[in-house]
Write a protein that holds these residues in place. Sequence first.
Motif, PDB file in Angstrom:
ATOM      1  N   ARG A 191       0.809  -1.224   0.000  1.00 41.22           N
ATOM      2  CA  ARG A 191       0.000   0.000   0.000  1.00 41.22           C
ATOM      3  C   ARG A 191       0.843   1.275   0.000  1.00 41.22           C
ATOM      4  N   SER A 192       2.145   1.180   0.293  1.00 48.81           N
ATOM      5  CA  SER A 192       2.967   2.387   0.373  1.00 48.81           C
ATOM      6  C   SER A 192       3.451   2.879  -0.983  1.00 48.81           C
ATOM      7  N   GLY A 193       3.132   2.153  -2.041  1.00 51.90           N
ATOM      8  CA  GLY A 193       3.531   2.582  -3.379  1.00 51.90           C
ATOM      9  C   GLY A 193       5.030   2.710  -3.504  1.00 51.90           C
ATOM     10  N   GLU A 194       5.498   3.870  -3.962  1.00 51.11           N
ATOM     11  CA  GLU A 194       6.928   4.099  -4.152  1.00 51.11           C
ATOM     12  C   GLU A 194       7.646   4.454  -2.855  1.00 51.11           C
ATOM     13  N   GLY A 195       6.900   4.776  -1.811  1.00 49.51           N
ATOM     14  CA  GLY A 195       7.499   5.197  -0.548  1.00 49.51           C
ATOM     15  C   GLY A 195       8.194   4.057   0.179  1.00 49.51           C
ATOM     16  N   ARG A 196       9.324   4.378   0.777  1.00 48.16           N
ATOM     17  CA  ARG A 196      10.067   3.436   1.622  1.00 48.16           C
ATOM     18  C   ARG A 196      10.589   4.226   2.807  1.00 48.16           C
ATOM     19  N   TRP A 197      10.819   3.553   3.928  1.00 46.16           N
ATOM     20  CA  TRP A 197      11.243   4.269   5.119  1.00 46.16           C
ATOM     21  C   TRP A 197      12.224   3.470   5.942  1.00 46.16           C
ATOM     22  N   LEU A 198      12.802   4.191   6.875  1.00 43.53           N
ATOM     23  CA  LEU A 198      13.756   3.637   7.824  1.00 43.53           C
ATOM     24  C   LEU A 198      13.334   4.136   9.193  1.00 43.53           C
ATOM     25  N   ASP A 199      13.121   3.226  10.143  1.00 47.43           N
ATOM     26  CA  ASP A 199      12.812   3.596  11.522  1.00 47.43           C
ATOM     27  C   ASP A 199      14.113   3.544  12.318  1.00 47.43           C
ATOM     28  N   ILE A 200      14.439   4.644  12.978  1.00 46.76           N
ATOM     29  CA  ILE A 200      15.685   4.734  13.739  1.00 46.76           C
ATOM     30  C   ILE A 200      15.332   4.878  15.216  1.00 46.76           C
ATOM     31  N   TYR A 201      15.633   3.833  15.987  1.00 43.33           N
ATOM     32  CA  TYR A 201      15.383   3.831  17.419  1.00 43.33           C
ATOM     33  C   TYR A 201      16.619   4.333  18.160  1.00 43.33           C
ATOM     34  N   GLU A 202      16.411   4.814  19.373  1.00 45.54           N
ATOM     35  CA  GLU A 202      17.473   5.435  20.157  1.00 45.54           C
ATOM     36  C   GLU A 202      18.728   4.570  20.282  1.00 45.54           C
ATOM     37  N   ASP A 203      18.572   3.285  20.479  1.00 46.61           N
ATOM     38  CA  ASP A 203      19.726   2.405  20.692  1.00 46.61           C
ATOM     39  C   ASP A 203      20.247   1.757  19.408  1.00 46.61           C
ATOM     40  N   ASP A 204      19.667   2.098  18.266  1.00 43.44           N
ATOM     41  CA  ASP A 204      20.118   1.521  16.994  1.00 43.44           C
ATOM     42  C   ASP A 204      21.526   1.988  16.651  1.00 43.44           C
ATOM     43  N   VAL A 205      22.251   1.109  15.997  1.00 39.99           N
ATOM     44  CA  VAL A 205      23.529   1.500  15.410  1.00 39.99           C
ATOM     45  C   VAL A 205      23.203   1.988  14.004  1.00 39.99           C
ATOM     46  N   LEU A 206      23.412   3.263  13.764  1.00 42.17           N
ATOM     47  CA  LEU A 206      23.025   3.878  12.509  1.00 42.17           C
ATOM     48  C   LEU A 206      24.170   3.813  11.507  1.00 42.17           C
ATOM     49  N   ASP A 207      23.868   3.318  10.328  1.00 47.43           N
ATOM     50  CA  ASP A 207      24.838   3.323   9.235  1.00 47.43           C
ATOM     51  C   ASP A 207      24.745   4.691   8.570  1.00 47.43           C
ATOM     52  N   GLU A 208      25.527   5.631   9.064  1.00 48.27           N
ATOM     53  CA  GLU A 208      25.446   7.013   8.592  1.00 48.27           C
ATOM     54  C   GLU A 208      25.789   7.139   7.116  1.00 48.27           C
ATOM     55  N   ALA A 209      26.741   6.353   6.651  1.00 49.84           N
ATOM     56  CA  ALA A 209      27.122   6.410   5.233  1.00 49.84           C
ATOM     57  C   ALA A 209      25.958   5.968   4.351  1.00 49.84           C
ATOM     58  N   GLN A 210      25.234   4.915   4.752  1.00 55.26           N
ATOM     59  CA  GLN A 210      24.100   4.449   3.970  1.00 55.26           C
ATOM     60  C   GLN A 210      22.982   5.472   3.975  1.00 55.26           C
ATOM     61  N   LEU A 211      22.690   6.040   5.145  1.00 56.05           N
ATOM     62  CA  LEU A 211      21.648   7.061   5.220  1.00 56.05           C
ATOM     63  C   LEU A 211      22.005   8.251   4.338  1.00 56.05           C
ATOM     64  N   ALA A 212      23.241   8.700   4.384  1.00 56.03           N
ATOM     65  CA  ALA A 212      23.678   9.820   3.539  1.00 56.03           C
ATOM     66  C   ALA A 212      23.535   9.475   2.061  1.00 56.03           C
ATOM     67  N   SER A 213      23.866   8.240   1.705  1.00 59.92           N
ATOM     68  CA  SER A 213      23.730   7.802   0.310  1.00 59.92           C
ATOM     69  C   SER A 213      22.274   7.837  -0.131  1.00 59.92           C
ATOM     70  N   TRP A 214      21.372   7.338   0.710  1.00 60.76           N
ATOM     71  CA  TRP A 214      19.943   7.361   0.378  1.00 60.76           C
ATOM     72  C   TRP A 214      19.441   8.798   0.216  1.00 60.76           C
TER      73      TRP A 214
END
Length: 74
Positions: free
Chosen positions: A43-66
């Motif tokens: 139902r989200s069509g072309e939309g995609r998302w990332l949920d970032i929780y407080e204790d998550d290890v964030l891949d900053e390079a991947q987020l910047a690339s997206w």
Amino acid sequence: NSPFYGVEGKGWFLNFHVLTRYVKVTFFKGTSLRPLPPGGTERSGEGRWLDIYEDDVLDEAQLASWIKQAASTR
């Protein structure tokens, strides 16, 4: 709590939605990103998302690339 980001003349490409326990980063043309962000349903069509929780290890390079990809796809 929900800033939108866009490119002048091209429209919105990204939204951050701040909730109590996490931040949802939504890419409006997320199906065009590589690799695909993890969130999405039929139902989200072309939309995609990332949920970032407080204790998550964030891949900053991947987020910047997206974000860079999303800004250039509109």
